[in-house]
Design an enzyme around this catalytic site. Structure first.
Site, PDB file in Angstrom:
ATOM      1  N   ILE A  57      69.224  21.535 -43.479  1.00 13.76           N
ATOM      2  CA  ILE A  57      70.164  20.567 -44.025  1.00 13.76           C
ATOM      3  C   ILE A  57      70.599  19.529 -43.003  1.00 13.76           C
ATOM      4  O   ILE A  57      71.169  18.499 -43.367  1.00 13.76           O
ATOM      5  CB  ILE A  57      71.414  21.268 -44.610  1.00 13.76           C
ATOM      6  CG1 ILE A  57      72.077  22.132 -43.538  1.00 13.76           C
ATOM      7  CG2 ILE A  57      71.054  22.081 -45.833  1.00 13.76           C
ATOM      8  CD1 ILE A  57      73.350  22.821 -43.995  1.00 13.76           C
ATOM      9  N   THR A  61      70.301  16.608 -31.725  1.00 15.78           N
ATOM     10  CA  THR A  61      69.597  16.619 -30.445  1.00 15.78           C
ATOM     11  C   THR A  61      69.461  18.023 -29.886  1.00 15.78           C
ATOM     12  O   THR A  61      68.424  18.379 -29.320  1.00 15.78           O
ATOM     13  CB  THR A  61      70.340  15.729 -29.440  1.00 15.78           C
ATOM     14  OG1 THR A  61      70.519  14.425 -30.005  1.00 15.78           O
ATOM     15  CG2 THR A  61      69.568  15.608 -28.142  1.00 15.78           C
ATOM     16  N   PHE A  62      70.492  18.850 -30.053  1.00 12.29           N
ATOM     17  CA  PHE A  62      70.510  20.164 -29.426  1.00 12.29           C
ATOM     18  C   PHE A  62      70.439  21.306 -30.423  1.00 12.29           C
ATOM     19  O   PHE A  62      70.546  22.467 -30.019  1.00 12.29           O
ATOM     20  CB  PHE A  62      71.778  20.319 -28.572  1.00 12.29           C
ATOM     21  CG  PHE A  62      71.930  19.270 -27.512  1.00 12.29           C
ATOM     22  CD1 PHE A  62      71.182  19.326 -26.349  1.00 12.29           C
ATOM     23  CD2 PHE A  62      72.811  18.221 -27.682  1.00 12.29           C
ATOM     24  CE1 PHE A  62      71.314  18.362 -25.374  1.00 12.29           C
ATOM     25  CE2 PHE A  62      72.946  17.241 -26.713  1.00 12.29           C
ATOM     26  CZ  PHE A  62      72.188  17.317 -25.555  1.00 12.29           C
ATOM     27  N   THR A  64      69.397  22.678 -34.821  1.00  9.98           N
ATOM     28  CA  THR A  64      68.934  22.470 -36.196  1.00  9.98           C
ATOM     29  C   THR A  64      69.768  23.366 -37.097  1.00  9.98           C
ATOM     30  O   THR A  64      69.962  24.557 -36.786  1.00  9.98           O
ATOM     31  CB  THR A  64      67.442  22.814 -36.328  1.00  9.98           C
ATOM     32  OG1 THR A  64      66.690  22.008 -35.422  1.00  9.98           O
ATOM     33  CG2 THR A  64      66.952  22.548 -37.736  1.00  9.98           C
ATOM     34  N   VAL A  65      70.248  22.844 -38.219  1.00 11.70           N
ATOM     35  CA  VAL A  65      71.133  23.578 -39.114  1.00 11.70           C
ATOM     36  C   VAL A  65      70.377  23.884 -40.402  1.00 11.70           C
ATOM     37  O   VAL A  65      69.736  23.007 -40.987  1.00 11.70           O
ATOM     38  CB  VAL A  65      72.415  22.778 -39.416  1.00 11.70           C
ATOM     39  CG1 VAL A  65      73.354  23.606 -40.285  1.00 11.70           C
ATOM     40  CG2 VAL A  65      73.110  22.390 -38.116  1.00 11.70           C
ATOM     41  N   LYS A  87      73.071  27.652 -37.377  1.00 14.21           N
ATOM     42  CA  LYS A  87      72.776  26.659 -36.344  1.00 14.21           C
ATOM     43  C   LYS A  87      71.832  27.277 -35.324  1.00 14.21           C
ATOM     44  O   LYS A  87      72.211  28.187 -34.581  1.00 14.21           O
ATOM     45  CB  LYS A  87      74.071  26.191 -35.667  1.00 14.21           C
ATOM     46  CG  LYS A  87      73.865  25.153 -34.574  1.00 14.21           C
ATOM     47  CD  LYS A  87      75.189  24.692 -34.004  1.00 14.21           C
ATOM     48  CE  LYS A  87      74.975  23.654 -32.916  1.00 14.21           C
ATOM     49  NZ  LYS A  87      76.267  23.179 -32.353  1.00 14.21           N
ATOM     50  N   ASP A 174      82.513  15.146 -28.223  1.00 13.19           N
ATOM     51  CA  ASP A 174      81.580  14.587 -29.201  1.00 13.19           C
ATOM     52  C   ASP A 174      82.274  14.357 -30.539  1.00 13.19           C
ATOM     53  O   ASP A 174      81.723  14.674 -31.606  1.00 13.19           O
ATOM     54  CB  ASP A 174      80.377  15.511 -29.371  1.00 13.19           C
ATOM     55  CG  ASP A 174      79.155  14.779 -29.937  1.00 13.19           C
ATOM     56  OD1 ASP A 174      79.144  13.528 -29.892  1.00 13.19           O
ATOM     57  OD2 ASP A 174      78.229  15.444 -30.419  1.00 13.19           O
TER      58      ASP A 174
END
Length: 605
Positions: A57, A61-62, A64-65, A87, A174
């Site tokens: 979904i 950069t760090f 993937t979900v 995550k 962030d």
């Protein structure tokens, strides 16, 4: 299934995971197959023991979900299942950064709009963190539709989350719309996520560390920890270097307070080498000379010495060439030349003495600002002053467009004011209907955009407080600050003009807010009457001080005091809070706790 802790030493992570196990006791081999979903199942097959994976979904950069549901709820309809977001952290992320992210969600999560970790998996160098899925909408689809009351609530919920994080002495680093999830359709939920770049400080009322972990009593290499790439090794402190006990300290003392944390040592514990020699954890190898030669300072001194040596060598060769290229001397010329040199020696000593005196006098008269100047400006080489300077390390993590001046100027001592600036950038996007407000290019372009909005003088003063200097052309140094209220009204008028031209769904142009006339109202004016700073007519000037205010004050020309801000649908309190959030000097920037007490949140829309 017995799952180990996500990070070595992070016992709480395993406790949370066992809590959500529900006693299934199944193994990965007995689990039915599921879609791969971009590698999360391939890298951590144990996820299929308790979750059904439904696909990716989001991707950053760090990490993937991936969307998932509980395996023991697969008999329920999809709308009744609990949704989770897994995550998968990039394998290149340092374990210290992963551990910090887990601690943030464990300690602060579940309250005050901060996401909470509910489960976790680890297989070799792959880590998967499970959180409750937060239904949300992309920011660019709804930010322009938010009314004054919705903008007020959005900012309040964001500051509540930041205030809670800052109380624990954590800088999120962030803060941006994609990390503050919001859904207008699902009851207006808000959630601050993604602590992958979080940084710990010692300024909070609370701490992420459990009691007895030695927080605040261990010396840590802040340079490496700020980059999130440090792994700790605890070494006893010599008795001579132990800190003095405080007044309230007990006589027995705390054994963990007599330790020093060294980051990334080559050898964590003293051990015997191949030849039987003891390897010390305080140095990279047993070859002391090699360690000294390969240190950064030694390399700088070596390069400086080489440069000076080459310069002397070139100068000597030039003298030799000049001597050999002269015309042949007559028999008596050599004697006369030697006599001239002998006579010139006393004069040379006198000249050198006078020159040394003048040099000392100039050094005494030199201002403190001259001591930090270098000699390599405009030259194709680096001067010796710059070569022997200490290496500059400053945290730069964050998303371009949301970094404050202290990050762009590489100020090493950064505080939670970094997040407040990012919240102000989100606020100005909501008020101006302009997203993104600042560009996301390189640091120099971002700094130039900040100077164009806030003026050269304000940024110069802030840079001077960081011991930095900004060099601009003379005509650019005359740039003055814009009024954030007039700037927001201008961009909001442009947005509404575009919406009206494209045919809004309501069938009529939305009412314009603020006192700025629509663009193009005075295009036929004489260019000589325009403001020299923003190149606009006096009544449409966006500057904080309009031309009439810059001129000498007299009774015939009253200055614009900005009282027309009350004509704006957001009111003057909103722009006052915006100015405090986007304060260029971080020492004067408002805190999250103080911002929640601002009169803006008492306005009834």
């Amino acid at each position: 299934m017995n799952v180990r802790a996500l990070v070595p030493g992070c016992v709480t992570a395993a406790r949370v995971e066992n809590k959500n196990n529900n006693g299934s006791g199944s193994t990965a081999a007995s689990a039915p197959s599921a879609p791969s979903s971009g590698g999360v199942v391939d890298r951590i097959p144990a996820i299929l023991d308790r979750y059904m994976v439904h696909g990716k979904i989001d991707r950053g950069t760090f990490s993937t979900v991936t969307l998932a549901t509980r395996r023991n709820e697969q008999h329920l309809p999809m709308d009744r299942r609990r949704l989770y977001a897994i995550k998968l952290i990039t394998q290149t992320s340092h374990p210290a950064r992963t551990e910090r992210e887990i601690r943030c969600m464990q300690t602060m999560g579940g309250r005050c709009n901060v996401v909470q970790i509910v489960d976790g998996f680890r297989r070799q160098d792959s880590v998967g963190l499970v959180m409750n899925y937060i239904p949300h909408e992309p920011f660019h689809l709804y930010y322009a539709q938010l009314g004054p009351a919705e903008v007020q609530r959005y900012m309040k919920e964001l500051l509540v989350a930041l205030g809670h994080v800052h109380r624990h002495g954590v800088i999120h680093r962030d803060v941006k719309p994609s990390n503050f999830l919001h859904s207008r359709r699902n009851g207006g939920t808000f959630m601050l996520v993604d602590f992958g770049l979080a940084q710990e400080t010692n300024t909070g009322e609370l701490t992420l560390r459990p009691p007895g972990s030695g927080d605040g009593s261990q010396r840590v290499d802040k340079r490496k920890e700020s980059d999130g790439v440090a792994s700790a090794s605890v070494v006893p402190v010599p008795s001579a270097k132990r800190p003095k006990p405080s007044k309230g300290a007990t006589a027995g003392g705390d054994p963990q307070r007599d330790q020093v944390v060294f980051r990334n040592p080559l050898h964590r514990q003293p051990s015997k080498g191949n030849n039987g020699s003891t390897v010390s954890p305080l140095k990279a190898s047993n070859n002391t000379l090699k360690d000294l030669v390969e240190s950064p300072l030694a390399r700088q001194i070596k390069s400086t010495a080489i440069g000076i040596g080459n310069g002397l060598k070139n100068r000597g060769s030039m003298v030799a060439v000049a001597a050999t290229t002269q015309s042949p001397l007559a028999p008596g010329c050599l004697e006369r030349e030697n006599n001239d040199i002998a006579e010139a020696a006393p004069r040379a000593k006198l000249t050198a003495k006078v020159g040394t005196g003048l040099k000392q006098q100039q050094q005494q008269q030199r201002q403190p600002s001259d001591l930090t100047s270098c000699d390599c400006s405009g030259r194709p080489q680096v001067c010796t002053r710059c070569l022997v300077k200490r290496e500059m390390h400053a945290p730069r993590a964050g998303t371009p467009g949301y970094r404050p001046p202290e990050v762009l100027l590489k100020h090493p001592d950064q505080t939670t004011a970094v997040d407040i600036w990012a919240a102000g950038v989100i606020f100005v996007s909501l008020l101006s209907k302009c997203y993104p407000f600042f560009g996301n290019t390189d640091d120099m372009t971002s700094l130039a955009e900040i100077i164009s909005v806030f003026g050269y003088e304000r940024v110069r003063q802030a840079a001077a407080s960081f011991n930095k200097r900004i060099v601009l052309a003379e005509e650019q140094q005359r740039m003055e600050a814009y009024s954030l209220r007039r700037l927001c009204q201008h961009f909001r008028a442009l947005y509404r003009q575009r919406e009206s031209a494209a045919g809004a769904t309501t069938g009529a142009a939305p009412p314009s807010g603020g006192s700025s006339p629509p663009p193009g109202a005075d295009d036929a004016r004489n260019p000589g009457d325009c403001c020299a700073n923003c190149n606009r007519s006096p009544e449409r000037c966006l500057c904080q001080r309009r031309p009439a205010e810059r001129a000498p004050k007299d009774a015939a020309s009253p200055a614009d005091d900005g009282s027309d801000a009350d004509c704006d649908e957001y009111g003057s309190a909103a722009y006052d809070l915006l100015e405090r959030l986007l304060e260029v000097d971080p020492r004067k920037r408002i805190t999250a706790a103080a911002a929640l007490q601002h009169p803006y949140f008492e306005v009834q829309y």
